[in-house]
Design a protein around this motif. Sequence first.
Motif: not given
Lengths: 109, 112
Positions: A58-72
């Motif tokens: 049920r968990l997922s994560a996304t990192t957009v390094a070029t835009e300097r953020y990550s989401l859980l």
Amino acid sequence: GIQVEQSPPDLILQEGANSTLRCNFSDSVNNLQWFHQNPWGQLINLFYIPSGTKQNGRLSATTVATERYSLLYISSSQTTDSGVYFCAFPRSNDYKLSFGAGTTVTVRA
Amino acid sequence: NAGVTQTPKFQVLKTGQSMTLQCAQDMNHNSMYWYRQDPGMGLRLIYYSASEGTTDKGEVPNGYNVSRLNKREFSLRLESAAPSQTSVYFCASTPIGAGGYTFGSGTRLTVV
């Protein structure tokens, strides 16, 4: 040094709800990781996610390094999801982690 | 497979006393770490050992010493405990590479 901000600081959810936690950085980071600290204090490594998207149940994560953020993302939350969620990253070319202040999640039945 | 084992789980010390926190991992990891966690804060690195035979300071090393006894064991010593060292201490290990961080269950230390 690189500053990290986690938001929101606190989150109260009704069981079954979905939520998104965010980690913002003041500069590019590598080797970002997400951890969950349960109410008994145990730290569990959820994701090692330098870029892109990963899912684990049920968990997922996304990192957009070029835009300097990550989401859980937490979907269909359960009471066992309660605890503190930390993002962390190495400040140099090794694996010593620096941690954000965390998001405290409370899931109510 | 036990992972990372820390002892003791709880400890109360008087100011000026000394003690050693023990940490052992059975995953054949190369790197080991000691962090402390204070209320409402994330973890801060005290000392780390990138590989057997090497140790180095982290963000908050003052008042602590470490020993990497062998590949499995990494101990943290408080020579003269102070109330400011009241905290929860976590040991962790990683294989080569940034992923695979594994934490022990923590030692809750109170210095009175």
